[in-house]
Motif scaffolding. Sequence first.
Motif, PDB file in Angstrom:
ATOM      1  N   VAL A   1      80.373 -37.767  -2.084  1.00 17.40           N
ATOM      2  CA  VAL A   1      81.065 -38.277  -0.816  1.00 17.40           C
ATOM      3  C   VAL A   1      82.030 -39.332  -1.009  1.00 17.40           C
ATOM      4  CG1 VAL A   1      80.850 -38.797   1.618  1.00 17.40           C
ATOM      5  CG2 VAL A   1      78.900 -37.656   0.736  1.00 17.40           C
ATOM      6  N   VAL A   2      83.196 -38.920  -0.531  1.00 21.35           N
ATOM      7  CA  VAL A   2      84.289 -39.969  -0.705  1.00 21.35           C
ATOM      8  C   VAL A   2      84.694 -40.225   0.763  1.00 21.35           C
ATOM      9  CG1 VAL A   2      86.813 -40.426  -1.358  1.00 21.35           C
ATOM     10  CG2 VAL A   2      85.299 -39.160  -2.628  1.00 21.35           C
ATOM     11  N   TRP A   3      84.711 -41.591   1.262  1.00 17.49           N
ATOM     12  CA  TRP A   3      84.930 -42.018   2.585  1.00 17.49           C
ATOM     13  C   TRP A   3      86.105 -42.680   2.616  1.00 17.49           C
ATOM     14  CZ3 TRP A   3      81.977 -46.762   5.093  1.00 17.49           C
ATOM     15  CH2 TRP A   3      82.265 -46.779   6.368  1.00 17.49           C
ATOM     16  N   GLU A   4      86.974 -42.270   3.493  1.00 20.21           N
ATOM     17  CA  GLU A   4      88.517 -43.041   3.753  1.00 20.21           C
ATOM     18  C   GLU A   4      88.488 -43.281   5.329  1.00 20.21           C
ATOM     19  OE1 GLU A   4      90.270 -44.378   1.541  1.00 20.21           O
ATOM     20  OE2 GLU A   4      89.914 -42.892  -0.291  1.00 20.21           O
ATOM     21  N   ARG A   5      89.029 -44.495   5.503  1.00 23.26           N
ATOM     22  CA  ARG A   5      89.033 -44.964   6.885  1.00 23.26           C
ATOM     23  C   ARG A   5      90.513 -44.879   7.653  1.00 23.26           C
ATOM     24  NH1 ARG A   5      85.670 -50.760   6.506  1.00 23.26           N
ATOM     25  NH2 ARG A   5      84.021 -49.861   5.196  1.00 23.26           N
ATOM     26  N   SER A   6      91.352 -44.158   6.845  1.00 24.58           N
ATOM     27  CA  SER A   6      92.455 -44.140   7.736  1.00 24.58           C
ATOM     28  C   SER A   6      93.281 -42.623   6.971  1.00 24.58           C
ATOM     29  CB  SER A   6      93.599 -45.263   7.278  1.00 24.58           C
ATOM     30  OG  SER A   6      94.264 -44.914   5.861  1.00 24.58           O
ATOM     31  N   GLY A   7      94.067 -42.181   7.853  1.00 23.09           N
ATOM     32  CA  GLY A   7      94.836 -40.974   7.485  1.00 23.09           C
ATOM     33  C   GLY A   7      95.558 -40.989   6.280  1.00 23.09           C
ATOM     34  N   LEU A   8      96.414 -42.103   6.123  1.00 26.52           N
ATOM     35  CA  LEU A   8      97.080 -42.325   4.728  1.00 26.52           C
ATOM     36  C   LEU A   8      96.311 -42.351   3.587  1.00 26.52           C
ATOM     37  CD1 LEU A   8     100.019 -45.011   6.214  1.00 26.52           C
ATOM     38  CD2 LEU A   8     100.100 -42.293   5.327  1.00 26.52           C
ATOM     39  N   HIS A   9      95.214 -43.051   3.556  1.00 29.28           N
ATOM     40  CA  HIS A   9      94.431 -43.126   2.440  1.00 29.28           C
ATOM     41  C   HIS A   9      93.779 -41.929   2.111  1.00 29.28           C
ATOM     42  CE1 HIS A   9      94.301 -47.804   3.120  1.00 29.28           C
ATOM     43  NE2 HIS A   9      94.880 -47.528   2.162  1.00 29.28           N
ATOM     44  N   ALA A  10      93.357 -41.197   3.354  1.00 21.62           N
ATOM     45  CA  ALA A  10      92.951 -39.686   3.088  1.00 21.62           C
ATOM     46  C   ALA A  10      93.689 -38.897   2.324  1.00 21.62           C
ATOM     47  CB  ALA A  10      92.511 -39.246   4.339  1.00 21.62           C
ATOM     48  N   LEU A  11      95.143 -39.011   2.885  1.00 25.22           N
ATOM     49  CA  LEU A  11      96.076 -37.930   2.175  1.00 25.22           C
ATOM     50  C   LEU A  11      96.364 -38.416   1.021  1.00 25.22           C
ATOM     51  CD1 LEU A  11      98.652 -37.661   5.250  1.00 25.22           C
ATOM     52  CD2 LEU A  11      96.956 -35.699   4.397  1.00 25.22           C
ATOM     53  N   ARG A  12      96.279 -39.796   0.527  1.00 28.88           N
ATOM     54  CA  ARG A  12      96.528 -40.135  -0.884  1.00 28.88           C
ATOM     55  C   ARG A  12      95.468 -39.527  -1.827  1.00 28.88           C
ATOM     56  NH1 ARG A  12      97.965 -45.945   1.018  1.00 28.88           N
ATOM     57  NH2 ARG A  12     100.267 -45.721   1.505  1.00 28.88           N
ATOM     58  N   ARG A  13      93.889 -39.650  -1.191  1.00 28.62           N
ATOM     59  CA  ARG A  13      93.034 -39.188  -1.896  1.00 28.62           C
ATOM     60  C   ARG A  13      92.961 -37.767  -2.220  1.00 28.62           C
ATOM     61  NH1 ARG A  13      88.690 -41.882  -4.524  1.00 28.62           N
ATOM     62  NH2 ARG A  13      88.830 -43.489  -2.765  1.00 28.62           N
ATOM     63  N   ALA A  14      93.463 -36.852  -1.310  1.00 31.57           N
ATOM     64  CA  ALA A  14      93.463 -35.521  -1.172  1.00 31.57           C
ATOM     65  C   ALA A  14      94.637 -35.044  -2.236  1.00 31.57           C
ATOM     66  CB  ALA A  14      93.611 -34.964   0.242  1.00 31.57           C
ATOM     67  N   ALA A  15      95.683 -35.866  -2.471  1.00 27.71           N
ATOM     68  CA  ALA A  15      96.616 -35.575  -3.303  1.00 27.71           C
ATOM     69  C   ALA A  15      96.168 -35.831  -4.690  1.00 27.71           C
ATOM     70  CB  ALA A  15      97.896 -36.475  -3.096  1.00 27.71           C
ATOM     71  N   ALA A  16      95.048 -36.517  -4.818  1.00 29.03           N
ATOM     72  CA  ALA A  16      94.524 -36.799  -6.283  1.00 29.03           C
ATOM     73  C   ALA A  16      93.253 -36.115  -6.750  1.00 29.03           C
ATOM     74  CB  ALA A  16      94.464 -38.536  -6.446  1.00 29.03           C
ATOM     75  N   ALA A  17      92.636 -35.490  -5.920  1.00 23.79           N
ATOM     76  CA  ALA A  17      91.363 -34.758  -6.236  1.00 23.79           C
ATOM     77  C   ALA A  17      91.141 -33.645  -5.295  1.00 23.79           C
ATOM     78  CB  ALA A  17      90.042 -35.768  -6.267  1.00 23.79           C
ATOM     79  N   GLU A  18      90.248 -32.680  -5.664  1.00 26.73           N
ATOM     80  CA  GLU A  18      89.900 -31.777  -5.012  1.00 26.73           C
ATOM     81  C   GLU A  18      88.764 -31.799  -4.292  1.00 26.73           C
ATOM     82  OE1 GLU A  18      90.232 -27.801  -6.843  1.00 26.73           O
ATOM     83  OE2 GLU A  18      92.259 -28.019  -7.529  1.00 26.73           O
ATOM     84  N   PHE A  19      88.551 -31.296  -2.893  1.00 27.54           N
ATOM     85  CA  PHE A  19      87.340 -31.339  -2.225  1.00 27.54           C
ATOM     86  C   PHE A  19      87.042 -30.114  -1.580  1.00 27.54           C
ATOM     87  CE2 PHE A  19      89.254 -35.381  -1.989  1.00 27.54           C
ATOM     88  CZ  PHE A  19      88.332 -36.359  -2.201  1.00 27.54           C
ATOM     89  N   ASP A  20      85.720 -29.727  -1.606  1.00 23.18           N
ATOM     90  CA  ASP A  20      85.107 -28.669  -1.002  1.00 23.18           C
ATOM     91  C   ASP A  20      85.217 -28.589   0.328  1.00 23.18           C
ATOM     92  OD1 ASP A  20      84.090 -27.299  -3.578  1.00 23.18           O
ATOM     93  OD2 ASP A  20      82.906 -29.416  -3.668  1.00 23.18           O
ATOM     94  N   LEU A  21      85.031 -29.847   1.028  1.00 21.52           N
ATOM     95  CA  LEU A  21      84.858 -29.706   2.580  1.00 21.52           C
ATOM     96  C   LEU A  21      85.261 -31.011   3.231  1.00 21.52           C
ATOM     97  CD1 LEU A  21      82.173 -28.475   5.011  1.00 21.52           C
ATOM     98  CD2 LEU A  21      82.836 -30.540   5.034  1.00 21.52           C
ATOM     99  N   VAL A  22      86.225 -31.120   4.153  1.00 24.61           N
ATOM    100  CA  VAL A  22      86.804 -32.400   4.685  1.00 24.61           C
ATOM    101  C   VAL A  22      86.247 -32.669   6.066  1.00 24.61           C
ATOM    102  CG1 VAL A  22      88.616 -33.838   5.498  1.00 24.61           C
ATOM    103  CG2 VAL A  22      88.853 -32.172   3.299  1.00 24.61           C
ATOM    104  N   LEU A  23      85.719 -33.781   6.523  1.00 17.59           N
ATOM    105  CA  LEU A  23      85.204 -34.138   7.782  1.00 17.59           C
ATOM    106  C   LEU A  23      86.094 -35.231   8.306  1.00 17.59           C
ATOM    107  CD1 LEU A  23      81.232 -34.618   7.440  1.00 17.59           C
ATOM    108  CD2 LEU A  23      82.465 -32.826   8.582  1.00 17.59           C
ATOM    109  N   LEU A  24      87.012 -34.767   9.185  1.00 18.66           N
ATOM    110  CA  LEU A  24      88.154 -35.210   9.712  1.00 18.66           C
ATOM    111  C   LEU A  24      88.017 -35.667  11.276  1.00 18.66           C
ATOM    112  CD1 LEU A  24      91.174 -36.367   9.422  1.00 18.66           C
ATOM    113  CD2 LEU A  24      91.827 -33.984   9.922  1.00 18.66           C
ATOM    114  N   ASP A  25      87.940 -37.200  11.055  1.00 19.77           N
ATOM    115  CA  ASP A  25      87.993 -37.820  12.776  1.00 19.77           C
ATOM    116  C   ASP A  25      89.435 -37.665  13.095  1.00 19.77           C
ATOM    117  OD1 ASP A  25      87.487 -39.159  15.001  1.00 19.77           O
ATOM    118  OD2 ASP A  25      87.930 -41.102  14.040  1.00 19.77           O
ATOM    119  N   LEU A  26      89.731 -37.079  14.372  1.00 17.70           N
ATOM    120  CA  LEU A  26      90.955 -37.117  14.989  1.00 17.70           C
ATOM    121  C   LEU A  26      91.587 -38.077  15.469  1.00 17.70           C
ATOM    122  CD1 LEU A  26      91.147 -33.446  16.725  1.00 17.70           C
ATOM    123  CD2 LEU A  26      91.754 -33.971  14.393  1.00 17.70           C
TER     124      LEU A  26
END
Length: 234
Positions: free
Chosen positions: A28-53
């Motif tokens: 599990v990788v936990w990010e607390r903001s949209g920008l940090h999540a997008l940066r993380r997604a640009a750097a690594a592949e994930f099988d599933l994302v749980l996204l708070d709106l």
Amino acid sequence: MAVLLVVEDDRTIGEVLESSLRAHGHEVVWERSGLHALRRAAAAEFDLVLLDLGLPDLDGVEVCRRLRREQPGAVVVMLTARTTEMDVVVGLEAGADDYLTKPVRLTELHARVRAHLRRGGPKPSVAPTPPLGDLLVDPVSRRVTIAGRELRLRAKEFDLLARLAAEPDVAVGRETLMADVWDEHWFGSTKTLDVHVAALRRKIAELVEATGAVVPRIVTLRGHGYRLEIPAAR
């Protein structure tokens, strides 16, 4: 072991999700903001994302759109306190595969995660489907046309329409649709089915209005499920 990205700004909820998912064997990788999540997604592949709106920096729906571009193969599950059908439809249109409403029950969350990670591709039959009025569903090419014009559908919308079109004028129960289109071990609310039907109806209606085509109608069967009703011959 699946690799999951949790995007949740609430510290308490994030810690519970992270620890519980790790306890079930996921990385599990936990990010607390949209920008940090997008940066993380640009750097690594994930099988599933749980996204708070309800994120503090970016609108969750926009984050969903951008995550879908960055991670086309990942499952995106929205976590939302927005309970109106239109809010959920907007999220699904942005590229989410499913949603859970807050407060999230961990039992349902884990069952949903397992179901999505198990998915092995679309389940509807690939047998040719005869034209239904001006509607043509082609399971081989995964294309739908109305009066010769292509109807743009998301993956689950196509699978749902293909399943109903495989047995036109037949009442198909909710449990059967959830098993065939989503997962045979689906757990929890089946509201996602109703949301996908609503999105399908809207998209079909828009193209029918533009073309004057005659197409089947998705009929709600209270207490049972849905039926794709063949249109009367012209």
